[in-house]
Design a protein around this motif. Structure first.
Motif, mmCIF file in Angstrom:
data_model
loop_
_atom_site.group_PDB
_atom_site.id
_atom_site.type_symbol
_atom_site.label_atom_id
_atom_site.label_comp_id
_atom_site.label_asym_id
_atom_site.label_seq_id
_atom_site.Cartn_x
_atom_site.Cartn_y
_atom_site.Cartn_z
ATOM 1 N N UNK A 1 1.686 -2.445 4.922
ATOM 2 C CA UNK A 1 2.513 -3.643 4.984
ATOM 3 C C UNK A 1 2.555 -4.279 3.602
ATOM 4 N N UNK A 2 3.415 -5.285 3.442
ATOM 5 C CA UNK A 2 3.500 -6.049 2.197
ATOM 6 C C UNK A 2 3.011 -7.470 2.434
ATOM 7 N N UNK A 3 2.270 -8.014 1.461
ATOM 8 C CA UNK A 3 1.735 -9.365 1.578
ATOM 9 C C UNK A 3 1.822 -10.084 0.233
ATOM 10 N N UNK A 4 2.020 -11.405 0.235
ATOM 11 C CA UNK A 4 2.026 -12.153 -1.027
ATOM 12 C C UNK A 4 0.625 -12.441 -1.552
ATOM 13 N N UNK A 5 -0.401 -12.289 -0.713
ATOM 14 C CA UNK A 5 -1.772 -12.608 -1.118
ATOM 15 C C UNK A 5 -2.230 -11.680 -2.249
ATOM 16 N N UNK A 6 -2.689 -12.264 -3.333
ATOM 17 C CA UNK A 6 -3.226 -11.485 -4.441
ATOM 18 C C UNK A 6 -2.265 -11.223 -5.567
ATOM 19 N N UNK A 7 -0.995 -11.561 -5.380
ATOM 20 C CA UNK A 7 -0.014 -11.359 -6.455
ATOM 21 C C UNK A 7 -0.422 -12.185 -7.683
ATOM 22 N N UNK A 8 -0.402 -11.557 -8.854
ATOM 23 C CA UNK A 8 -0.752 -12.254 -10.080
ATOM 24 C C UNK A 8 -2.234 -12.402 -10.318
ATOM 25 N N UNK A 9 -3.065 -11.727 -9.530
ATOM 26 C CA UNK A 9 -4.521 -11.784 -9.683
ATOM 27 C C UNK A 9 -5.055 -10.362 -9.866
ATOM 28 N N UNK A 10 -6.355 -10.209 -10.179
ATOM 29 C CA UNK A 10 -6.924 -8.858 -10.306
ATOM 30 C C UNK A 10 -6.768 -8.012 -9.046
ATOM 31 N N UNK A 11 -6.565 -8.654 -7.878
ATOM 32 C CA UNK A 11 -6.357 -7.910 -6.640
ATOM 33 C C UNK A 11 -5.137 -6.998 -6.760
ATOM 34 N N UNK A 12 -4.170 -7.402 -7.580
ATOM 35 C CA UNK A 12 -2.921 -6.654 -7.722
ATOM 36 C C UNK A 12 -3.022 -5.465 -8.671
#
Length: 229
Positions: free
Chosen positions: A117-128
């Motif tokens: 799935x796609x999620x906005x959580x973590x965008x622009x952070x090291x998670x990405x």
């Protein structure tokens, strides 16, 4: 009728070295304490554990960690576990830290047969880092794959002989979704009742997801005691 074990040793007998295991609970709330202790006694190793966190130093999953039985941990935070922190920093333990909501959805999706799935959580952070992203309706989202496990260890407050489960308040946490995402789901329940005695409207997890049950009395320690002077 589900398999009803009489000993925790028998309940975890099929869990093997290198297994991927989902373990319900949030902090120490709703964890299958006796099933975890049985894994400690069994000495099974090189485990991949999927859980919100890794218990505390002297209880819950922290005992498996202390015994170096966990090879990889997938969770949402380190918490107050000093040994977890030490093994993470030293590189002894492979850790995949995941935003809590993303972790919950990865597990739910795995149980629902949804591969990703796609999620906005973590965008622009090291998670990405090193993850595929996509702009949908003008907003960037990260691609996340779902999670499944060889075994799910679940804690319920009440179960019937067909494996229908009820959880006590916040102890529901990750237990409900993990029950559906394991190939084999083993339930530690405080109370086991006859089939038909559990109101269908009060079932949190249907028995179709459960393979076996065992009755266990929990110690239920307090993770962080706070008192008012």
């Amino acid at each position: 009728m589900k398999t009803i074990f009489q000993s925790f040793e028998d309940a975890v007998r099929d869990i093997h070295d290198g297994a991927t295991i989902m373990v319900g609970g949030f902090g120490l709330v709703g964890i299958p304490e006796n099933l975890i202790l049985a894994l400690v006694d069994k000495g099974v190793k090189d485990l991949t554990i999927i859980s919100n966190n890794c218990g505390v130093d002297d209880f819950g999953l922290g005992l498996l960690l202390k015994n170096k039985q966990i090879k990889k941990m997938i969770g949402s935070y380190v918490g107050g576990n000093k040994e977890f922190e030490r093994q993470l920093i030293s590189g002894e333990l492979e850790v995949v830290l995941t935003p809590q909501g993303t972790l919950a959805e990865k597990i739910r999706a795995g149980g629902a047969g949804i591969p990703a799935f796609y999620t906005p959580a973590g965008v622009g952070t090291p998670v990405a880092d090193h993850k595929e992203s996509r702009v949908i309706k003008g907003k960037e989202y990260l691609y996340e794959e779902s999670l499944e496990a060889d075994f799910s260890l679940i804690r319920a407050s009440k179960a019937d002989e067909m494996g229908n489960l009820r959880f006590n308040k916040t102890a529901r946490n990750f237990n409900t979704m993990m029950a559906s995402a394991g190939k084999v789901t083993i339930v530690e329940t405080e109370e086991l009742i006859k089939s038909g005695d559990l109101d269908p409207d009060m079932v949190h997890t249907p028995g179709i997801y459960v393979q076996s049950l065992i009755i266990g009395k929990q110690e239920k320690p307090i993770e962080k005691r706070t008192v008012k002077n």
